[in-house]
Scaffold this motif. Sequence first.
Motif, short mmCIF file in Angstrom:
data_model
loop_
_atom_site.label_atom_id
_atom_site.label_comp_id
_atom_site.label_asym_id
_atom_site.label_seq_id
_atom_site.Cartn_x
_atom_site.Cartn_y
_atom_site.Cartn_z
N ARG A 161 38.66 44.46 4.45
CA ARG A 161 37.73 45.21 3.85
C ARG A 161 37.75 44.76 2.31
NH1 ARG A 161 36.47 51.01 3.77
NH2 ARG A 161 34.42 50.98 2.66
N GLN A 162 36.34 44.50 1.86
CA GLN A 162 36.51 43.96 0.56
C GLN A 162 35.70 44.96 -0.47
OE1 GLN A 162 37.89 41.43 -0.90
NE2 GLN A 162 38.68 40.23 0.99
N GLY A 163 34.64 45.62 0.08
CA GLY A 163 33.81 46.54 -0.55
C GLY A 163 32.43 45.69 -1.05
N LEU A 164 31.56 46.25 -1.43
CA LEU A 164 30.32 45.78 -1.62
C LEU A 164 30.16 44.74 -2.47
CD1 LEU A 164 27.92 46.73 -3.83
CD2 LEU A 164 28.40 48.88 -2.56
N VAL A 165 30.97 44.81 -3.70
CA VAL A 165 30.70 43.62 -4.57
C VAL A 165 31.22 42.24 -4.10
CG1 VAL A 165 31.75 43.19 -6.80
CG2 VAL A 165 30.74 45.25 -6.57
N ARG A 166 32.30 42.41 -3.55
CA ARG A 166 32.96 40.90 -3.18
C ARG A 166 32.20 40.57 -2.08
NH1 ARG A 166 37.46 43.40 -5.15
NH2 ARG A 166 38.35 44.00 -3.28
N SER A 167 31.62 41.45 -1.09
CA SER A 167 30.84 41.01 -0.10
C SER A 167 29.49 40.31 -0.39
CB SER A 167 30.55 42.02 0.96
OG SER A 167 31.91 42.72 1.50
N ARG A 168 28.79 40.83 -1.48
CA ARG A 168 27.85 40.30 -2.07
C ARG A 168 28.00 39.01 -2.82
NH1 ARG A 168 24.96 45.56 -5.19
NH2 ARG A 168 24.61 46.64 -2.97
N ILE A 169 28.99 38.84 -3.24
CA ILE A 169 29.42 37.38 -3.95
C ILE A 169 29.75 36.48 -2.89
CG2 ILE A 169 31.15 36.43 -5.30
CD1 ILE A 169 31.73 39.01 -6.74
N GLN A 170 30.32 37.06 -1.70
CA GLN A 170 30.48 35.90 -0.65
C GLN A 170 29.04 35.49 0.04
OE1 GLN A 170 33.25 35.19 1.09
NE2 GLN A 170 32.96 35.20 3.11
N GLY A 171 28.10 36.57 0.04
CA GLY A 171 26.82 36.26 0.80
C GLY A 171 26.17 35.27 -0.31
N ALA A 172 26.10 35.63 -1.79
CA ALA A 172 25.54 34.73 -2.48
C ALA A 172 25.93 33.27 -2.46
CB ALA A 172 25.64 35.33 -3.76
N GLY A 173 27.42 33.41 -2.23
CA GLY A 173 27.89 31.83 -2.11
C GLY A 173 27.49 30.92 -1.04
N ILE A 174 26.96 31.59 0.04
CA ILE A 174 26.45 30.55 1.00
C ILE A 174 24.91 30.81 1.01
CG2 ILE A 174 28.54 31.18 2.57
CD1 ILE A 174 26.94 32.51 4.36
N ALA A 175 24.29 31.19 0.18
CA ALA A 175 22.93 31.21 0.17
C ALA A 175 22.38 29.84 -0.04
CB ALA A 175 22.35 32.45 -0.80
N GLN A 176 21.19 29.70 0.66
CA GLN A 176 20.53 28.03 0.36
C GLN A 176 19.38 28.37 -0.72
OE1 GLN A 176 20.63 26.62 4.03
NE2 GLN A 176 22.79 26.19 3.96
N GLY A 177 18.68 29.51 -0.75
CA GLY A 177 17.62 30.02 -1.21
C GLY A 177 17.69 29.75 -2.91
N THR A 178 16.75 29.79 -3.54
CA THR A 178 16.58 29.52 -4.92
C THR A 178 16.68 31.10 -5.66
OG1 THR A 178 14.18 29.43 -5.12
CG2 THR A 178 15.70 27.37 -5.39
N THR A 179 16.42 32.12 -4.71
CA THR A 179 16.60 33.53 -5.27
C THR A 179 17.40 34.18 -4.08
OG1 THR A 179 14.52 33.99 -4.36
CG2 THR A 179 14.20 33.46 -6.48
N LEU A 180 18.03 35.26 -4.69
CA LEU A 180 18.83 36.27 -3.80
C LEU A 180 18.05 37.35 -3.65
CD1 LEU A 180 22.17 35.60 -5.51
CD2 LEU A 180 21.39 34.25 -3.71
N THR A 181 17.84 38.00 -2.48
CA THR A 181 17.19 39.46 -2.26
C THR A 181 18.32 40.06 -1.65
OG1 THR A 181 15.23 38.47 -2.20
CG2 THR A 181 15.29 40.61 -1.34
N PHE A 182 18.79 41.23 -2.17
CA PHE A 182 19.91 42.15 -1.90
C PHE A 182 19.09 43.38 -1.21
CE2 PHE A 182 22.10 39.71 -4.98
CZ PHE A 182 23.15 39.50 -4.31
N LEU A 183 19.70 43.74 -0.16
CA LEU A 183 19.18 45.03 0.41
C LEU A 183 20.33 45.76 1.05
CD1 LEU A 183 16.20 44.11 2.89
CD2 LEU A 183 15.98 45.01 0.70
N ASP A 184 20.15 46.94 1.06
CA ASP A 184 21.09 47.97 1.87
C ASP A 184 21.07 47.72 3.44
OD1 ASP A 184 22.23 48.66 -0.41
OD2 ASP A 184 22.37 50.92 -0.12
N SER A 185 21.95 48.23 4.05
CA SER A 185 22.06 47.86 5.55
C SER A 185 20.91 49.03 6.28
CB SER A 185 23.42 47.85 6.14
OG SER A 185 24.12 48.72 5.60
N HIS A 186 20.38 49.72 5.49
CA HIS A 186 19.66 50.94 6.21
C HIS A 186 18.44 51.09 5.49
CE1 HIS A 186 23.26 52.37 4.00
NE2 HIS A 186 22.17 52.65 2.97
N CYS A 187 17.68 50.16 5.54
CA CYS A 187 16.29 50.15 4.72
C CYS A 187 15.35 49.73 5.68
CB CYS A 187 16.22 49.06 3.55
SG CYS A 187 17.58 49.38 2.40
N GLU A 188 13.90 49.98 5.18
CA GLU A 188 12.75 49.66 5.99
C GLU A 188 11.76 49.14 5.00
OE1 GLU A 188 11.36 52.08 9.38
OE2 GLU A 188 13.15 53.26 8.57
#
Length: 419
Positions: A134-161
Amino acid sequence: QPSEADWDDLWEQFDERRYLNAKKWRVGDDPYKLYAFNQRESERISSNRAVPDTRHLRCNLLVYCTDLPPTSIIITFHNEARSTLLRTIRSVLNRTPMHLIQEIILVDDFSSDPDDCKLLIKLPKVKCVRNNERQGLVRSRIQGAGIAQGTTLTFLDSHCEVNRDWLQPLLHRVKEDYTRVVCPVIDIINLDTFNYIESASELRGGFDWSLHFQWEQLSPEQKARRLDPTEPIRTPIIAGGLFVIDKAWFDYLGKYDSEMDIWGGENFEMSFRVWMCGGSLEIIPCSRVGHVFRKKHPYIFPDGNTNTYIKNTKRTAEVWMDEYKQYYYAARPFALERPFGNIENRLSLRKNLQCESFQWYLKNVYPELSIPKDSLIQKGNIRQRQKCLETQKRKNQEIPNLKLSPCIKIKGEEAKSQV
Ligand code: LR7
Ligand code: MN
């Protein structure tokens, strides 16, 4: 955009029913127990449902850049309900032009069941990475951003529409100026009924000295100045979960404070940093995304709710608030004695980026935040005839000893409180 028939094929291959049925609410169980929202109702609603278009009519008249670059959508989650997680992704796939999605990166923050995430990679564009702790949302987002290939990052919570045309106005603003960090208006998905409810659009993010986030009405003057309801709203702080940021700008600004745990406070840290280091934050009224607002956390904080929130906000106060941190401590005296880890890296980041002071932020971004007159913390000396209460700093200890000794440290300042 794939044709209707192609979509149907895709969903058949994915086998939605199997994914959802494996973890369904059972008659007799409390439908709020696992997720702090009505799981039963969420499962009754199709992952494919339409949501009311809550945008102002004038939004339909706007034209966006046609050559917007594709974005990496990052969704981190810890034990999210399958129904809401899937609906988040499907709403994105349904209501986003495919060429604007570089990828959808799911970061599974060590949920109990790895299949919650893994089974979803059958869906178009979806990738899944899983923390083995368990890392918490901050380190998880850093992790996601680290592998992102786009030129922008779009963050969403996991219960959105996401709503109609939600992404274009966000990407458009960032393309015009990469230092902008932009958010949609956050509509409300009711936690009991899952109704999608329009929220007021003339709101911005604010906070008090305890670093508690709150939505604020624009002042009458601010409202009067807004001739066009589609115009972006500059905001002192973002809610935290839903925003677009240029990836190079995110990296340059120091991503996130990776020492922040589980949940909370990171939106303050990021908001102060963005404003003070040369960027801006805005809410884009023509972009709308629904979010399930809850009254409590459904998951465990290994160090406790309050301790974690205090650690994260105390790091923010210590790094970014200069002398104004005293008002934070006055509002949260408990924080004074709490450990908050090492902040050297973040202080040197601030120095290297040559960011403005917190005073600058207050003056230019959030003049409405009033400075308490009767703060619990007062300056002065505690004195008994010729003796004063003095501190003795002890090595390796944060809290100094107190003792009565001759008043040597007084430099012309009149003692305010006398014993
Ligand atoms: O340990 C965790 N690991 C995670 O990945 C704890 C949480 N998470 C995930 C979680 O599954 C969810 O997707 O992080 C996301 C946010 O957690 P929530 O939904 O439990 O909290 P929230 O909706 O109250 O969170 C708001 O404040 C947070 C402060 O840290 C974050 O900034 C969230 O992103 C933020 N959500 C929004 O801004 C949506 C609008 C809500 C408001 C106001
Ligand atoms: Mn949330």
